[in-house]
Design a protein around this motif. Structure first.
Motif, short mmCIF file in Angstrom:
data_model
loop_
_atom_site.label_atom_id
_atom_site.label_comp_id
_atom_site.label_asym_id
_atom_site.label_seq_id
_atom_site.Cartn_x
_atom_site.Cartn_y
_atom_site.Cartn_z
N VAL A 24 2.50 4.17 6.10
CA VAL A 24 1.72 2.97 5.80
C VAL A 24 1.40 2.84 4.32
O VAL A 24 1.35 1.73 3.78
N ARG A 25 1.20 3.96 3.65
CA ARG A 25 0.71 3.92 2.27
C ARG A 25 1.63 3.12 1.34
O ARG A 25 1.14 2.25 0.59
N PRO A 26 2.96 3.35 1.33
CA PRO A 26 3.79 2.53 0.41
C PRO A 26 3.81 1.05 0.78
O PRO A 26 3.94 0.19 -0.10
N VAL A 27 3.67 0.75 2.07
CA VAL A 27 3.62 -0.66 2.48
C VAL A 27 2.36 -1.33 1.92
O VAL A 27 2.41 -2.45 1.40
N LEU A 28 1.24 -0.62 2.01
CA LEU A 28 -0.01 -1.17 1.46
C LEU A 28 0.08 -1.29 -0.05
O LEU A 28 -0.44 -2.26 -0.64
N ASP A 29 0.71 -0.31 -0.71
CA ASP A 29 0.90 -0.41 -2.16
C ASP A 29 1.71 -1.66 -2.51
O ASP A 29 1.40 -2.35 -3.49
N LEU A 30 2.74 -1.93 -1.74
CA LEU A 30 3.57 -3.11 -1.99
C LEU A 30 2.76 -4.39 -1.82
O LEU A 30 2.84 -5.31 -2.65
N THR A 40 -3.65 -15.26 2.92
CA THR A 40 -4.92 -14.59 2.63
C THR A 40 -5.03 -13.28 3.39
O THR A 40 -5.47 -12.25 2.87
N LEU A 41 -4.62 -13.31 4.67
CA LEU A 41 -4.68 -12.12 5.51
C LEU A 41 -3.82 -10.99 4.94
O LEU A 41 -4.26 -9.85 4.83
N ILE A 42 -2.58 -11.31 4.56
CA ILE A 42 -1.68 -10.28 4.04
C ILE A 42 -2.23 -9.70 2.75
O ILE A 42 -2.21 -8.48 2.52
N PHE A 43 -2.78 -10.56 1.90
CA PHE A 43 -3.30 -10.12 0.61
C PHE A 43 -4.53 -9.23 0.78
O PHE A 43 -4.75 -8.29 0.01
N ALA A 44 -5.37 -9.53 1.79
CA ALA A 44 -6.64 -8.82 1.95
C ALA A 44 -6.58 -7.67 2.94
O ALA A 44 -7.59 -6.99 3.16
N LEU A 45 -5.43 -7.43 3.55
CA LEU A 45 -5.33 -6.44 4.63
C LEU A 45 -5.50 -5.00 4.14
O LEU A 45 -6.14 -4.17 4.79
#
Length: 517
Positions: free
Chosen positions: A122-128, A156-161
């Motif tokens: 999950v970490r690299p996905v969140l970094d992206l 907005t959801l994707i940006f704030a997730l």
């Protein structure tokens, strides 16, 4: 070097779901727009100042009267700028995005906290997601949902997730090992350990993540306004198109007001756990530590509580006893599990009547909990003049019986103790039961407190030669426990109160020491 057709691959990956899964996106769009319309309808139904008052009360709850007054003034300013409906539309969009983000991020954060493989994935996905320019997020949102609210909420959801996932994982990973190990030792299932221990203790960190989700959502509303969401973001885009600096400034002020109020309400669960002791009264609190040096206060049981004692009930719950004023007496509370103890929630309570002294009974030390029977020791103010020892039993949190412990008193009186005989703590060393107890050589002389070791088998007491690094000379309120130190070795943990009258520089007050065995 040949050109890498990365963009073509992305186009192909997006075009397939657009062509074959439009029904899924239509259903998601209907749900999102339905949620948005419902929340927007609720927010715009009351008169603006009435809703401003309600929101001001909500803002006051976690942050005080000043925050409530500022919230009301901010909303009144938004209404006076004729931006109320736009502001409520923006607030509805952010609330929908936040709710969906939490539904996704909290379970994902829990999963990542419990699995290193999931965390690493999950970490690299969140970094992206956090490094991708926000404008780029509009492209798939428009392709999947078209122009309008659903696209704005999705972007907005994707940006704030990301912060919701990260802070949930961080909060659970930072929960002290002791509460978790204690829960597991009492047979608590992994599910109950998560729900009743880890999540309550991680709540402040999780709520900080909620705050960040709200803040990022509000920072995205201007970008989302470009796809037809309206609201204050749409107003900013209108101002940009007309080069209307004044209107753009007014819309920006509205966004700032929402950020201050919504962000403040989002940190309700992470309000400071510090305790104001300006009332100059004793406070009993429960705290946890991972290294025995830095302690985190979990709950304060209120002013006028002191001398606490804690004992497991054998079923995963805990019995807490402390001295309580006014009318100095012994109070007992039962907490059904560790999470309830750390949150200060009790399901049974008993305030003991004073039966041996008309002035004071206190310093309880729980010695046994067997079913509904609680046994403890304490002190009473004999003749309203000098503290002496008592033993007491509580049945079913309703029936109480206290009696003097003359044998223990005599053991300390043999040492010439002319003052109070007070607080004590039981411990077993190498299979030998001992009671550490304080005795005052001279009445009303706080510099004459000493600690004694009492043998309940022989009835004898010996003076304990305590030494501190600074060389303090008086010790009261002794407490001892066998523990595992931060390096995993068995150790003896001792806490004492060092009166200022005989304290070395920097050593007065409550002190905690441990020594490897």
């Amino acid at each position: 070097m040949p050109r890498l057709r990365l963009g073509d691959w992305v186009d192909s990956g997006v075009n397939w779901p657009v062509a074959h899964m439009s029904w899924v996106f239509d259903a998601i769009r209907a749900v999102v727009e339905g949620m948005y319309d419902a929340i927007d309808g609720v927010l715009t139904a009351p008169a603006p100042l009435l809703l401003a008052g309600i929101l001001a009360v909500l803002a006051r709850w976690p942050r005080g009267v000043g925050a409530g007054v500022l919230a009301f003034a901010g909303f009144a300013l938004v209404d006076s700028l004729d931006l109320w409906d736009r502001a409520m539309s923006t607030l509805a969009l952010v609330l929908v995005a936040t709710l969906i983000a939490l539904v996704v991020s909290v379970p994902l954060g829990i999963w990542a906290a419990r699995s290193k493989a999931v965390s690493a994935t999950v970490r690299p996905v969140l970094d992206l997601l956090q490094t991708m320019p926000s404008m780029v997020l509009l492209i798939p949102a428009i392709l999947f949902f078209g122009l309008g609210t659903a696209a704005g909420v999705t972007a907005t959801l994707i940006f704030a997730l990301a912060p919701g996932v990260r802070m949930t994982e961080l909060g659970i990973r930072q929960v002290d090992a002791e509460p978790v190990e204690a829960a597991e030792a009492f047979g608590t299932t992994p599910r109950d350990t998560l729900l009743r221990v880890q999540l309550p203790l991680a709540l402040p960190t999780i709520m900080a993540g909620v705050n960040q989700v709200i803040m990022l959502g509000l920072s995205m509303v201007v970008i989302a306004g470009m796809v037809g969401t309206g609201g204050l973001g749409g107003a900013v885009n209108e101002a940009i198109g007309r080069l209307d600096i004044g209107f753009g400034f007014e819309a920006g002020v509205g966004i700032v007001v929402l950020a201050l109020v919504a962000g403040g309400m989002g940190v309700f669960g992470s309000a400071s756990d510090s305790t104001d002791l300006a009332d100059d009264r004793f406070h009993t609190a429960v705290a946890t530590s991972t290294d025995l040096r830095v302690w985190t206060r979990r709950h304060d049981f209120g002013a006028g509580t002191s001398q606490p004692s804690l004992h497991p009930d054998g079923t995963g719950g805990w019995v807490l006893a402390y001295e309580k004023d006014p009318a100095n007496h012994i109070a007992l509370r039962h907490c059904p599990d560790l999470a309830a103890l750390l949150a200060g929630r009790s399901d049974r309570a008993f305030d003991a009547p004073r039966t041996l002294s008309g002035c004071a009974e206190g310093t309880p030390d729980l010695t046994a909990v067997r079913g509904d029977t609680v046994e403890l020791t304490g002190h009473y103010r004999a003749g309203c003049a000098t503290d002496r020892q008592l033993r007491a039993t509580l049945w079913d949190f309703t029936h109480w019986q206290a009696r003097p412990d003359h044998r223990l008193d005599q053991a300390l009186l043999a040492w010439g103790t002319a003052g109070n005989i007070g607080d004590r703590s039981r411990i077993a060393l190498m299979g030998r039961p001992l009671v550490l107890i304080e005795g005052q050589c001279l009445r009303n002389d706080f510099g004459s407190w000493s600690t004694y070791a009492y043998d309940p088998v022989s009835g004898r007491a010996d003076r304990v030669g305590l030494r501190t690094p600074g060389g303090s000379g008086a010790f009261a309120n002794p407490s001892a426990a066998l523990i595992t130190d931060p390096d995993g070795r068995p150790a003896l943990l001792v806490s004492v109160f060092i009166p200022k009258e005989e304290s070395a520089p920097g050593e007065s007050g409550e002190r905690v020491y441990w020594r490897e065995l």
